[in-house]
Write a protein that holds these residues in place. Structure first.
Motif, mmCIF file in Angstrom:
data_model
loop_
_atom_site.group_PDB
_atom_site.id
_atom_site.type_symbol
_atom_site.label_atom_id
_atom_site.label_comp_id
_atom_site.label_asym_id
_atom_site.label_seq_id
_atom_site.Cartn_x
_atom_site.Cartn_y
_atom_site.Cartn_z
ATOM 1 N N LEU A 160 14.945 9.075 -34.050
ATOM 2 C CA LEU A 160 14.983 8.315 -35.298
ATOM 3 C C LEU A 160 16.122 7.300 -35.315
ATOM 4 O O LEU A 160 15.990 6.213 -35.877
ATOM 5 C CB LEU A 160 15.137 9.264 -36.490
ATOM 6 N N THR A 175 15.567 0.753 -36.309
ATOM 7 C CA THR A 175 15.478 2.140 -35.856
ATOM 8 C C THR A 175 14.266 2.756 -36.523
ATOM 9 O O THR A 175 13.812 2.294 -37.572
ATOM 10 C CB THR A 175 16.737 2.940 -36.231
ATOM 11 N N TYR A 176 13.736 3.822 -35.906
ATOM 12 C CA TYR A 176 12.574 4.462 -36.498
ATOM 13 C C TYR A 176 12.905 5.096 -37.849
ATOM 14 O O TYR A 176 12.027 5.227 -38.716
ATOM 15 C CB TYR A 176 12.028 5.526 -35.537
#
Length: 284
Positions: free
Chosen positions: A12, A35-36
């Motif tokens: 993540l 970013t995820y």
């Protein structure tokens, strides 16, 4: 389990770069760092916004398509409004019938003091009030017995009437003017035979019938406590309850009733319960 959490956290929070390049020369056009975790957060916020808008639309604009209770609720609202309107209309009709009945009694001279006072609010009178009432009653009786025009002696505010436009009821020559002291509360207009009598303004017919003295009589209630009366007609065109507009034919000139010596129209104009001189407001 700890290893899975660490791997998910790394996934993540891992930083990525999204690059947009020109297909021909591979030059960079735009670069986005993400970013995820940010992508998931942005997606969740977008989902909440779309969900909120959807719920709002379903409960308001699109309720008639999605809410099965919508039609029933609207029907109940309409029924409530119709019930309120019917109650209001019934009260208005009752008030109008009471007014018409009272007006007919006034025209026939059948109104008694008991009938008038019965409609007034009751309150306790002091000794001074009783003395004032007795004094006023004595003055009233004395004026009535003399036959004076005590109802017409006050200053009548006719400014509102002067701002209105009245249609002439008939074209002709005034044979007898307005004379309240002589109990002639209108004007007599002589015109051609079978000339139509027209209404002076919009209103509702509150009296249309025969009296021995005035013959065929028709009276129209207008706005602002104004009443127009047309007497000695040969024929009445309108009936009680009919709505008439300015210029509508309500009768035909005639010579009916005992208080007439020839074909003419006796026209009266009453404002706030007092007779006014028609020639001040209408051109015949």
């Amino acid at each position: 389990m700890a290893r899975f959490k660490k791997t998910l956290s790394n996934w993540l929070n891992a930083r990525h770069i999204f690059i947009i390049q020109n297909e021909e020369d591979f030059s960079e056009k735009a670069t986005y760092k993400f970013t995820y975790a940010k992508v998931v957060l942005l997606g969740f916020i977008t989902f909440l916004i779309v969900l909120t808008i959807g719920i709002y639309l379903v409960n308001t604009v699109m309720a008639q398509w999605f809410d099965p209770r919508y039609a029933e609720q609207e029907t109940r609202k309409d029924l409530v409004q119709m019930s309120i309107s019917l109650d209001s209309l019934a009260q208005e009709l009752e008030d109008r019938d009471r007014f018409i009945t009272s007006f007919k009694k006034i025209m026939r001279g059948d109104v008694s003091t008991d009938e008038i006072t019965a409609e007034q609010p009751v309150r306790q009178l002091s000794a001074s009030d009783t003395e004032d009432l007795e004094r006023s009653d004595s003055i009233f009786k004395a004026e009535f017995e003399k036959g004076s025009d005590f109802l017409l002696t006050g200053d009548i505010e006719n400014d509102e009437l002067r701002q209105l436009y009245f249609f002439s009821p008939i074209s002709g020559t005034i044979s007898e003017p307005f004379d309240p002291k002589g109990e002639h509360f209108g004007v007599d207009i002589v015109s051609k035979k079978d000339e139509p009598v027209k209404c002076i303004a919009d209103g509702t017919v509150i009296m249309a019938g025969w009296t021995q003295a005035e013959g065929n009589v028709i009276a129209v209630q207008h706005r602002d406590n104004l009443i127009s009366i047309y007497k000695h007609n040969a024929t009445l065109i309108k009936a009680v309850g009919d709505f008439v507009t300015s210029g509508d034919i309500v009768a035909i000139i005639g010579n009916t009733g005992e208080l007439t010596s020839g074909p003419h129209l006796h026209f009266e104009l009453w404002y706030n319960g007092s007779a006014v001189n028609p020639i001040e407001f209408i051109s015949f």
